[in-house]
Design a protein around this motif. Structure first.
Motif, mmCIF file in Angstrom:
data_model
loop_
_atom_site.group_PDB
_atom_site.id
_atom_site.type_symbol
_atom_site.label_atom_id
_atom_site.label_comp_id
_atom_site.label_asym_id
_atom_site.label_seq_id
_atom_site.Cartn_x
_atom_site.Cartn_y
_atom_site.Cartn_z
ATOM 1 N N TYR A 192 6.639 49.836 27.565
ATOM 2 C CA TYR A 192 7.326 51.007 27.481
ATOM 3 C C TYR A 192 8.538 50.814 26.544
ATOM 4 O O TYR A 192 8.911 51.693 25.812
ATOM 5 C CB TYR A 192 7.508 51.686 28.783
ATOM 6 N N GLU A 195 7.922 50.476 22.878
ATOM 7 C CA GLU A 195 7.412 51.683 22.434
ATOM 8 C C GLU A 195 8.606 52.841 22.207
ATOM 9 O O GLU A 195 8.698 53.329 21.250
ATOM 10 C CB GLU A 195 6.412 52.493 23.545
ATOM 11 N N LEU A 196 9.412 52.942 22.959
ATOM 12 C CA LEU A 196 10.701 53.651 22.969
ATOM 13 C C LEU A 196 11.494 52.906 21.727
ATOM 14 O O LEU A 196 11.980 53.895 20.950
ATOM 15 C CB LEU A 196 11.695 53.084 24.167
ATOM 16 N N ASP A 199 9.632 54.399 18.641
ATOM 17 C CA ASP A 199 9.982 55.809 18.679
ATOM 18 C C ASP A 199 11.320 55.945 18.030
ATOM 19 O O ASP A 199 11.218 56.882 17.262
ATOM 20 C CB ASP A 199 9.914 56.509 20.193
ATOM 21 N N LEU B 207 5.910 54.326 36.114
ATOM 22 C CA LEU B 207 6.398 54.805 34.876
ATOM 23 C C LEU B 207 5.663 56.327 34.775
ATOM 24 O O LEU B 207 6.228 57.118 33.941
ATOM 25 C CB LEU B 207 5.460 53.921 33.536
ATOM 26 N N PRO B 341 10.878 60.854 14.721
ATOM 27 C CA PRO B 341 11.483 59.555 15.394
ATOM 28 C C PRO B 341 12.495 60.314 16.579
ATOM 29 O O PRO B 341 13.091 61.364 16.450
ATOM 30 C CB PRO B 341 12.613 59.180 14.052
ATOM 31 N N GLY B 342 12.552 59.632 17.758
ATOM 32 C CA GLY B 342 13.196 59.974 18.728
ATOM 33 C C GLY B 342 12.636 61.176 19.518
ATOM 34 O O GLY B 342 13.216 61.609 20.361
ATOM 35 N N ARG B 344 10.585 60.956 21.919
ATOM 36 C CA ARG B 344 10.490 60.786 23.374
ATOM 37 C C ARG B 344 11.892 61.267 24.172
ATOM 38 O O ARG B 344 11.954 61.556 25.173
ATOM 39 C CB ARG B 344 10.285 59.421 23.406
ATOM 40 N N ARG B 358 -1.190 57.458 30.709
ATOM 41 C CA ARG B 358 -1.234 56.254 30.841
ATOM 42 C C ARG B 358 -1.798 55.642 32.188
ATOM 43 O O ARG B 358 -2.772 54.937 32.380
ATOM 44 C CB ARG B 358 0.182 55.371 30.619
#
Ligand SMILES: Cc1cc2nc3c(=O)[nH]c(=O)nc-3n(C[C@H](O)[C@H](O)[C@H](O)COP(=O)(O)OP(=O)(O)OC[C@H]3O[C@@H](n4cnc5c(N)ncnc54)[C@H](O)[C@@H]3O)c2cc1C
Lengths: 214, 385
Positions: A192, A195-196, A199, B207, B341-342, B344, B358
């Motif tokens: 994770y 992935e962050l 991102d 998570l 981008p960004g 999340r 997931r």
């Protein structure tokens, strides 16, 4: 390994990349990110959207996401919370980040081998199941291709694709780790974090729609 | 439009309205785990708890909504799971009520046990759990090692460890699968009171699917009265693992509905943020929408086969479960990529959908296991036409 040109213009010894990859594989995201930042003299790199991800900062920050990892935590900041001093990362740093993610992916594969070797289905190890073997083979094949592209000195236009490939590979490895990849103390947490990082820093364009293969 | 379709549409609208009334609960539960209590009175929670209790055991017959004529329970559960999960799957997974253990009760309990179980659940909002998975045995449930042994005074003792069991720390009662002797027929299911000495459930930080609060359970000589053993009136082949599989397969189409709901949440999100997409993004969003339609169609098909008790039902449920879990994982990942981008960080809801997606992969069987099952349906010619 010999020095290879990076982005055609700025030469960097790919041995640094390999070192970062090895650090990630052996010690995880935090240790490798620290090495990457140190070896490229980077403090707080700002992604293309203005966000940043930093290993546990010394100063007070407003974290959008905090990921607890072995040896500390990784903190992701929204653009408005990124310190003024943050800079756009160098091309070396960007390439090094893909090496880092490759190392984490390889670490996941190692976790899979340990996990699947110790588990059985109907009395036989999961590692013997053909479907599992095929999935591990696919993952390793992807990792080798990523490594070869990196060693050649990947073009900036390729970096987004490499990030995307690593993410897809990591997802398939996480699936092989069963629900152990969902708990925060398990190997899925590193995936994770990786992935962050992608991102925030991938100079990405949207990937082609495709169903994950396995 | 046929009458039944209209009924289903009405059900969809009502569930959607009830779910949106409380909104996503995971972020609030993350800030304050006690917040869950305050949702228990919400219509969507009450409806789920009521619906899961067989009519003959209900204290009140008012579920808040009439059954949809012409559609079976599985179809209604699928629609409910999708609509709720498009808001937050935690509204299903953190809900009090019989949940998966209700499936085990249905498959294996005698009338007195059902009466005891269902009346207990209706005294006040009561959580239950379903304890099958162990640290060493997940997909390979048949290998479970938790033991159930006679204590010498007519009671039994339950000892062992379970892992990843949803709601166990907040549950009052649950069903645990344990071994009385070696071999596939040596597994029994028992009802367990979590207040009994020797039982301990500890939440595992996760998570995704945080609302489900999956737990590790330690059981050290928990005393089980003989009347809590399920399936005593059934032949050995109809209890234990058989009962576990029955309960899981009854819920599988619902799990697919949940996965469709998560994919749809991401799709709806993209539509609401269409202005922020990169050039060409809307074409991708439309394509995602078509994939979700296909996943929904497969899920409803599997649900109708289950309601009709068709011989293809189990195989179709496997197909629906694994394909929609994959859909949810792919769509949520693509949605993040489409917002640049960004994403999340700037779109925490999308980050949550992706983390939840997931986890869906592992609930009620992984994609590999379901593909192997689907293959059985193919070779046995149970999936033609
Ligand atoms: C959110 C959540 C909620 C859950 N709730 C519950 C609950 O309430 N009660 C409960 O008892 N459990 C629960 N579980 C656990 C769940 O049932 C298990 O995770 C699942 O059965 C898979 O087991 P595992 O995680 O041990 O993976 P494993 O069985 O170890 O699988 C590891 C990998 O091997 C693959 N594999 C396994 N067997 C084969 C085979 N024969 N051939 C090919 N590949 C194979 C799998 O696909 C997977 O990729 C929950 C899990 C999650 C994530």
């Amino acid at each position: 390994m010999s020095a290879s040109p990076l982005f055609g213009t700025s030469p960097t010894p790919s041995s640094t990349g390999v070192e970062i990859r090895d650090r990630a594989r052996e010690q995880g995201v935090l240790a490798a990110l620290e090495l990457l930042n140190r070896s490229t003299a980077t403090e707080c790199p700002r992604g293309p959207g203005g966000h940043a991800v930093v290993p546990e900062p010394q100063v007070q920050v407003t974290a959008a996401v905090e990921v607890a990892l072995d040896g500390g935590s990784l903190v992701a900041l929204r653009a408005a919370d990124v310190p003024e001093s943050a800079d756009e990362p160098s091309s070396e740093w960007q390439l090094g980040l893909v090496w880092l993610r490759l190392g984490i992916s390889e670490r996941l594969l190692e976790n899979c081998l340990d996990y699947l070797g110790g588990r059985t289905a109907g009395g036989t190890p999961l590692l013997v199941q053909q479907m599992v073997r095929g999935q591990l083979a696919e993952a390793r094949g992807d990792q080798i291709e990523v490594e070869l592209m990196l060693a050649q000195g990947a073009l900036p236009s390729l970096l987004a694709d490499l990030h995307e490939r690593i993410t897809r590979t990591d997802r398939s490895l996480c699936r092989l780790l069963g629900a152990s990849s969902v708990v925060e103390t398990g190997p899925g947490q590193e995936a994770y974090a990786s992935e962050l990082l992608a991102d925030v820093y991938s100079p990405r364009t949207a990937p082609e729609p495709k169903e994950s293969a396995a | 439009m046929s009458g039944s379709k209209t009924g289903l549409e009405r059900l969809r609208e009502k569930i959607r309205e009830w779910s949106e009334e409380i909104g996503p609960i995971t972020p609030r539960m993350e800030r304050d785990p006690g917040a869950l209590e305050e949702f228990c009175d919400a219509a969507v929670f009450r409806y789920q708890a009521q619906l899961a209790i067989p009519p003959e055991y209900r204290v009140s017959d008012d579920t808040g909504m009439a059954p949809v004529p012409g559609e079976g329970m599985t179809v209604q559960r699928v629609v409910m799971a999708e609509e709720i999960s498009a808001v937050d799957p935690a509204i299903v997974l953190a809900a009090p009520g019989p949940s998966l253990s209700g499936g085990a009760i249905e498959a294996m309990a005698d009338p007195d046990q059902k009466k005891w179980f269902y009346s207990r659940l209706q005294e006040r909002p009561t959580w239950t759990f379903f304890g099958l998975t162990e640290p060493k045995h997940g997909s390979d449930a048949m290998g479970l090692e938790t033991t159930l042994t006679p204590s010498g005074d007519g009671h039994l003792e339950l000892s062992g460890t379970k892992r990843y069991v949803g709601n166990a720390a907040r549950a009052d009662v649950g069903v645990v699968f344990a071994r009385t002797r070696p071999g596939p027929l040596g597994v029994m299911a028992v009802m367990v009171d979590t207040a009994d000495p020797g039982f301990k459930a500890t939440p595992l930080p996760t998570l995704g699917m945080r609302g489900n609060q999956i737990c590790a359970i330690e059981m050290d000589r928990v005393r089980i009265p003989p009347e809590n053993v399920l399936g005593r009136h059934l032949p050995a082949s109809r209890r234990g693992i058989w009962g576990a599989l029955q309960s899981l397969s009854a819920f599988r189409p619902g799990m697919a509905g949940m996965a469709v709901g998560i994919a749809r949440a991401a799709h709806d999100y993209l539509l609401r943020h269409r202005g922020e997409l990169a050039a060409g993004g809307m074409e991708r969003v439309r394509e995602i929408g078509r994939r979700i339609e296909a996943g929904r169609a497969l899920t409803l098909h599997a649900a109708r086969a289950a309601d009709a008790r068709s011989e293809s039902a189990g195989y179709l449920a496997s197909a629906a479960k694994y394909r929609t879990s994959r859909l949810a994982e792919d769509v949520t990942r693509e949605a993040i990529a489409l917002l640049g981008p960004g994403a999340r960080l700037d779109h925490p809801d999308l980050d949550r959908y992706a983390r939840d997606a997931r986890a869906v992969e592992f609930m009620e069987g992984t994609r590999n296991v379901h593909r192997l099952n689907l293959f059985q349906g193919i070779v046995q010619r149970k999936l033609s036409g």
